[in-house]
Design a protein around this motif. Sequence first.
Motif, PDB file in Angstrom:
ATOM      1  N   CYS A 147       0.820  -1.213   0.000  1.00  0.00           N
ATOM      2  CA  CYS A 147       0.000   0.000   0.000  1.00  0.00           C
ATOM      3  C   CYS A 147       0.860   1.273   0.000  1.00  0.00           C
ATOM      4  O   CYS A 147       1.819   1.383   0.769  1.00  0.00           O
ATOM      5  N   CYS A 150       0.809   2.993   3.588  1.00  0.00           N
ATOM      6  CA  CYS A 150       1.292   2.445   4.863  1.00  0.00           C
ATOM      7  C   CYS A 150       2.335   1.348   4.765  1.00  0.00           C
ATOM      8  O   CYS A 150       2.909   0.973   5.791  1.00  0.00           O
ATOM      9  N   CYS A 161      -5.392   3.947   6.646  1.00  0.00           N
ATOM     10  CA  CYS A 161      -5.729   4.084   5.223  1.00  0.00           C
ATOM     11  C   CYS A 161      -7.194   4.494   5.028  1.00  0.00           C
ATOM     12  O   CYS A 161      -7.961   3.845   4.304  1.00  0.00           O
ATOM     13  N   GLU A 184     -11.294  -0.421   7.323  1.00  0.00           N
ATOM     14  CA  GLU A 184      -9.975  -1.060   7.257  1.00  0.00           C
ATOM     15  C   GLU A 184      -9.798  -1.919   8.506  1.00  0.00           C
ATOM     16  O   GLU A 184      -9.839  -1.410   9.630  1.00  0.00           O
ATOM     17  N   LYS A 186      -7.199  -4.434   8.736  1.00  0.00           N
ATOM     18  CA  LYS A 186      -5.766  -4.707   8.929  1.00  0.00           C
ATOM     19  C   LYS A 186      -4.988  -3.614   8.218  1.00  0.00           C
ATOM     20  O   LYS A 186      -5.437  -3.120   7.180  1.00  0.00           O
ATOM     21  N   CYS A 187      -3.812  -3.274   8.764  1.00  0.00           N
ATOM     22  CA  CYS A 187      -3.022  -2.180   8.169  1.00  0.00           C
ATOM     23  C   CYS A 187      -1.559  -2.374   8.554  1.00  0.00           C
ATOM     24  O   CYS A 187      -1.262  -2.801   9.680  1.00  0.00           O
ATOM     25  N   CYS A 188      -0.660  -2.053   7.641  1.00  0.00           N
ATOM     26  CA  CYS A 188       0.780  -2.152   7.937  1.00  0.00           C
ATOM     27  C   CYS A 188       1.154  -1.269   9.127  1.00  0.00           C
ATOM     28  O   CYS A 188       2.036  -1.615   9.906  1.00  0.00           O
ATOM     29  N   CYS A 195      -2.869  -4.396   4.073  1.00  0.00           N
ATOM     30  CA  CYS A 195      -4.124  -3.798   4.534  1.00  0.00           C
ATOM     31  C   CYS A 195      -5.266  -4.721   4.112  1.00  0.00           C
ATOM     32  O   CYS A 195      -5.220  -5.322   3.045  1.00  0.00           O
TER      33      CYS A 195
HETATM   34 ZN   LIG Z   1      -3.266   0.451   5.642  1.00  0.00          ZN
END
Ligand SMILES: [Zn+2]
Length: 204
Positions: A147, A150, A161, A184, A186-188, A195
């Motif tokens: 992404c 992120c 995000c 969102e 999940k996200c880094c 994500c």
């Molecule tokens: Zn993200």
Amino acid sequence: MKEKKESVLEKIEEIRKQLGALTFDDETIQAMRDKIASHPELGKAFGEAYGKYSRGESIRPTLGNEMQIFYMRERQTLTFLLFPELLKLEYEVARMIGESVMADQMGGYTLPEIMAHNEPIAERDKYAIEKVIEADDKHAIYRHYECADCYGVPNIGMKICAYEAGTAAGCFSAALGKRCEVTETKCCANGDPYCEFLVTVVEE
Ligand SMILES: [Zn+2]
């Protein structure tokens, strides 16, 4: 010294409290649409920019359309770190962008068709590699690998995000003719390797 630090943190808390009172009911969202509609020159300019982009033409005569992504990431990561309440604002503004600027790019009638049609756009425009994990008429799950917002950001315990989630909500709602919300999950920036987004069709 310690006291001074605490009072500075309190200053941030004060602003966060004010921002936490932001609400986006249906009337507010309609007012946002009306405000954007009162600037048709902007919509026209955005549309022309997409047209140029799809023909391989540059918006800027010398520097072209590409730039490295650090500036954007630093700006928004620190904005959200300091004032997480602004994620909600970003989501709602991004919904307007999805509805008014990007919806033309959508195709398909059902949510699974729309998701499948949308999937390659992320990689084409280099903001992520998108994979649809599941989709039916009521919900969908998709992932973004690498992404632009992120990937490579350390774990700050936040899912940042909101721009992607909001534009997706706007685009899918416009394409489907039913209100969709995108969360969102999940996200880094939350320690995840990619994500993940949950699309929910809100029946009306
Ligand atoms: Zn993200």
